[in-house]
Design a protein around this motif. Sequence first.
Motif, mmCIF file in Angstrom:
data_model
loop_
_atom_site.group_PDB
_atom_site.id
_atom_site.type_symbol
_atom_site.label_atom_id
_atom_site.label_comp_id
_atom_site.label_asym_id
_atom_site.label_seq_id
_atom_site.Cartn_x
_atom_site.Cartn_y
_atom_site.Cartn_z
ATOM 1 N N ASP A 1 0.840 -1.204 0.000
ATOM 2 C CA ASP A 1 0.000 0.000 0.000
ATOM 3 C C ASP A 1 0.872 1.250 0.000
ATOM 4 O O ASP A 1 0.829 2.068 0.913
ATOM 5 N N VAL B 1 -5.140 1.147 -0.035
ATOM 6 C CA VAL B 1 -5.689 0.024 0.724
ATOM 7 C C VAL B 1 -6.042 0.465 2.138
ATOM 8 O O VAL B 1 -7.058 0.041 2.707
ATOM 9 N N ASP B 2 -5.211 1.323 2.700
ATOM 10 C CA ASP B 2 -5.524 1.883 4.020
ATOM 11 C C ASP B 2 -6.882 2.564 4.016
ATOM 12 O O ASP B 2 -7.695 2.394 4.931
#
Length: 512
Positions: free
Chosen positions: A171, A176-177
Amino acid sequence: MTVVDPDLLPAQVSPPEFALTASLPHQVGGAAVWAFPVLPGDDGSVLLGPGADEAAQALGVDLLATLDATRATGATAEVTAVPVVSDRVSLVLLVGVGEQRPVDFRRAGAAVARATKDRPSVVSSIPAIAPEGGLTAFVVGTMLGSFSFHWRSTGPEERPVGRVVLAALGDDEGVVDDELRRAIALGGAGWRARTLATVPANVKNPPWLAQQAVEMGEAAGLEVTVWDEERLAAEGFGGILAVGSGSATPPRLIRMDYTPRGADRRTPTVVLVGKGITFDTGGLDIKPSEGMLTMKRDMSGGAAVIAAMTALRDVDCPVRVVGLVPAAENSISGSAMRPGDVIRHWGGRTSEVNNTDAEGRLVMADAMAYGVSELAPAVLVDVATLTGAMKVALGQWTGGYFANHEGVAQRLADASADSGELLWRMPLSADYEEKLSSKVADADNAAGGPGAITAALFLRPFAGDVPWGHVDFASAAEAPVDRHEWTAGPTGFGARLLLSWLGSEDPLEGIA
């Protein structure tokens, strides 16, 4: 009346914590369980996902042979558990992901949750092969498949896995976080809605529900206003007052206001209305005893609205949203509303009460009329466990919805597909309007069958000219057994649906 001190409600279990790592499961220290995806092959064989080969080598276990011996197919949520003797991990889970759609990952997440209860942690590479939306679905499924509620003197029978590490996910740009943050917000809202609906009615009365909304709303940065019975009477909320008149605990109207960052006077407003009947005896038209067993969750629409409101900032909702929850207990006493009573709603429209068990529409009507008149919404959506007829029409797992505007209908359909909370559009047919006629009032609240349609037609005038959607999920409010992300009991249906819609890039596309 015996009142249970709300403080006696024991502390409840919390959902799992989540973390991301670019490492493979066998490279993450301290995990109790490793979980890998199993994919169906074209020739009837199965394939294992990222990190499984390395794990098999590290453990000295032939995982493919184990799948072959158990005749695993890779079907969605099929779990093959492989106990191992190792100082690195004690259990390996091989979990089918079927066609690898978001729904398959949601169900795989729920399967992992059930297989890892009472364990401290699990590291899984399952989301690493997920399509767009699949990571969100996996996290939501894992959270909600972990849900439980208890009031045992000895504590909960089971606890969710403490920590879920999502492996093999790089990421560099934080994408994605961000997806994980949104997924936790969606799953958390479903968890909160489910908890509110599950709390028993000897604790959960209208003032208690209002206090929960205040505490949760203020923690989420919302402005929360509560009408007590005196203010409701002074301002003419006749439907809420009438339904709550038979109870020893008075009714409330809850208003929660969300304002997005950067909002100005041109930012449109959405109004949500959620039915908040904290217990429904049916009133003087009393339900049979078996019909009351699940009525602590007759405020599930209100729970969905409260839970969704508290997560709007986490999903970056771009519009103003006002949530209204008319809360009352439909009970029996000398002061209860009677068949034949006529009540005046907020704004002046009147209803003849010919069935006291058709109470939800009476409180919803007040809140809808207030919202349309005072808040000038671009769209109005109400959610309610309104009619048993909807369960007759659609069965156990699908809610129904009505809309007076095609744009609203499309937004709800899209949100249903994204969230996994299934809806089916029902006809808002004018052919049954004559059934609502009353000789003494503007409408009869007991128009009869087709019950879901006539209930929607009863509410329609209170929406005025505003684009409006009505979600009746009495059919989906109670899960009889554990099934995928649903756990037996109140489902918390609606919170994810509302957030999937309001957290989209343009919630009013095609509407305003």
